[in-house]
Motif scaffolding. Structure first.
Motif, PDB file in Angstrom:
ATOM      1  N   THR A 108      -6.051 -11.847   1.690  1.00 52.31           N
ATOM      2  CA  THR A 108      -6.631 -10.625   1.858  1.00 52.31           C
ATOM      3  C   THR A 108      -5.807  -9.727   3.098  1.00 52.31           C
ATOM      4  O   THR A 108      -5.730 -10.397   4.013  1.00 52.31           O
ATOM      5  CB  THR A 108      -8.265 -11.043   2.533  1.00 52.31           C
ATOM      6  OG1 THR A 108      -8.930 -11.683   1.474  1.00 52.31           O
ATOM      7  CG2 THR A 108      -8.993  -9.511   2.576  1.00 52.31           C
TER       8      THR A 108
ATOM      9  N   ASN B 250      -8.322  -1.833  -2.780  1.00 53.37           N
ATOM     10  CA  ASN B 250      -9.832  -1.199  -2.490  1.00 53.37           C
ATOM     11  C   ASN B 250      -9.331  -0.027  -1.670  1.00 53.37           C
ATOM     12  O   ASN B 250     -10.117   0.800  -0.904  1.00 53.37           O
ATOM     13  CB  ASN B 250     -10.625  -2.072  -1.608  1.00 53.37           C
ATOM     14  CG  ASN B 250     -11.355  -2.999  -2.471  1.00 53.37           C
ATOM     15  OD1 ASN B 250     -11.724  -2.825  -3.698  1.00 53.37           O
ATOM     16  ND2 ASN B 250     -11.628  -4.213  -1.946  1.00 53.37           N
TER      17      ASN B 250
ATOM     18  N   THR C  82      -7.696  -7.225  -6.403  1.00 53.15           N
ATOM     19  CA  THR C  82      -8.630  -6.058  -6.132  1.00 53.15           C
ATOM     20  C   THR C  82      -7.720  -5.084  -5.183  1.00 53.15           C
ATOM     21  O   THR C  82      -7.520  -5.902  -4.015  1.00 53.15           O
ATOM     22  CB  THR C  82      -9.794  -6.589  -5.535  1.00 53.15           C
ATOM     23  OG1 THR C  82     -10.396  -7.332  -6.420  1.00 53.15           O
ATOM     24  CG2 THR C  82     -10.822  -5.432  -5.252  1.00 53.15           C
TER      25      THR C  82
ATOM     26  N   ASN D 238      -7.598  -4.219   1.404  1.00 54.90           N
ATOM     27  CA  ASN D 238      -8.640  -3.725   2.032  1.00 54.90           C
ATOM     28  C   ASN D 238      -8.085  -2.898   2.850  1.00 54.90           C
ATOM     29  O   ASN D 238      -8.874  -2.105   3.936  1.00 54.90           O
ATOM     30  CB  ASN D 238      -9.731  -4.739   2.762  1.00 54.90           C
ATOM     31  CG  ASN D 238     -10.548  -5.346   1.513  1.00 54.90           C
ATOM     32  OD1 ASN D 238     -10.878  -4.880   0.491  1.00 54.90           O
ATOM     33  ND2 ASN D 238     -10.992  -6.579   2.058  1.00 54.90           N
TER      34      ASN D 238
ATOM     35  N   THR E 237      -6.904  -9.628  -2.484  1.00 55.05           N
ATOM     36  CA  THR E 237      -7.688  -8.393  -1.977  1.00 55.05           C
ATOM     37  C   THR E 237      -6.870  -7.420  -1.095  1.00 55.05           C
ATOM     38  O   THR E 237      -6.523  -8.056   0.133  1.00 55.05           O
ATOM     39  CB  THR E 237      -9.101  -8.786  -1.461  1.00 55.05           C
ATOM     40  OG1 THR E 237      -9.697  -9.546  -2.600  1.00 55.05           O
ATOM     41  CG2 THR E 237      -9.792  -7.673  -1.242  1.00 55.05           C
TER      42      THR E 237
END
Length: 226
Positions: A30, A66, A64, A49, A47
């Protein structure tokens, strides 16, 4: 899809020699802090972020994204979600790909399913292939698609060409259009501003009020070999 995966692997190997880049890997990765250079990530679950000021290259099972990526995205994965804004091009291969963020440049995508959601704007071209492709957003460049099923409910500001098993058009096409499929369906919101050439099994298609300009022509040279 294999070609894109091979390219991702080659880029990872090349990145090891680069000074202004960062490589992260692990089962679960992440990224929570801004990255001010190119970022290379490999993991089971990845991820993003935080913004990446540069290119983002990812290989993972579930990916993912974002936040904003200022330049290109190159990604291969099982499931891919692109939710942030992309400042340049997107090249991706995956089992399931969902794009819900704007892309300034081109999108080149292949996968089992590709979903470009309503409200998304692609500033360049869209080149897509897969089992099922759904385009609900706006594409400013040309669209070239080959898929089992193609559903278009968005807006094409330029030319659109699609070939496959089934095509559903329920959106606006401002440029010229080529449709070749065993089955073609036109919804009540379908609008064509220029000429349409098509081929289907039936040999005819009822356009109704969908032709805002130009004309529709059945073209046997577009026939798809089963």
């Amino acid at each position: 899809m294999k070609n894109i995966i091979l390219v991702v692997g080659a880029v990872f190997l090349f990145s090891a020699t680069q000074t202004f880049s960062q490589l992260q890997s692990g089962e679960n990765v992440t990224i929570q802090e801004r990255t001010a250079h190119d970022l290379y990530v490999a993991g089971g679950t990845v991820t993003i972020n935080a913004p990446v000021v540069g290119d983002l290259i990812i290989g993972g099972g579930t990916v993912t994204i974002n936040d904003t990526i200022t330049q290109d995205i190159l990604v291969a994965g099982g499931t891919i979600f692109i939710n942030g804004t992309v400042g340049d091009d997107v090249r991706c291969a995956g089992g399931k790909i969902t794009i819900s963020g704007n892309v300034v440049g081109d999108v080149i995508a292949t996968g089992g399913t590709l979903d470009i959601q309503r409200g998304v704007k692609i500033g360049g071209n869209l080149i897509s292939s897969g089992g099922e492709v759904v385009v609900g957003g706006e594409v400013e460049g040309m669209i070239k698609n080959a898929s089992g099923t193609f559903t278009f409910t968005g807006k094409a500001d330029n030319n659109l060409e699609s070939r496959g098993g089934k095509i559903i058009i329920n959106g606006i096409v401002e440029g010229s259009c080529i449709l070749a499929a065993n089955t073609i369906e036109l919804g009540p919101e379908a609008r064509f501003s220029r000429d349409v050439k098509y081929w289907n099994d039936e040999g005819s298609l009822e356009f109704g009020n969908s032709l805002a300009g130009g004309q529709a022509t059945f073209d046997p040279t577009l026939e798809i070999e089963n």
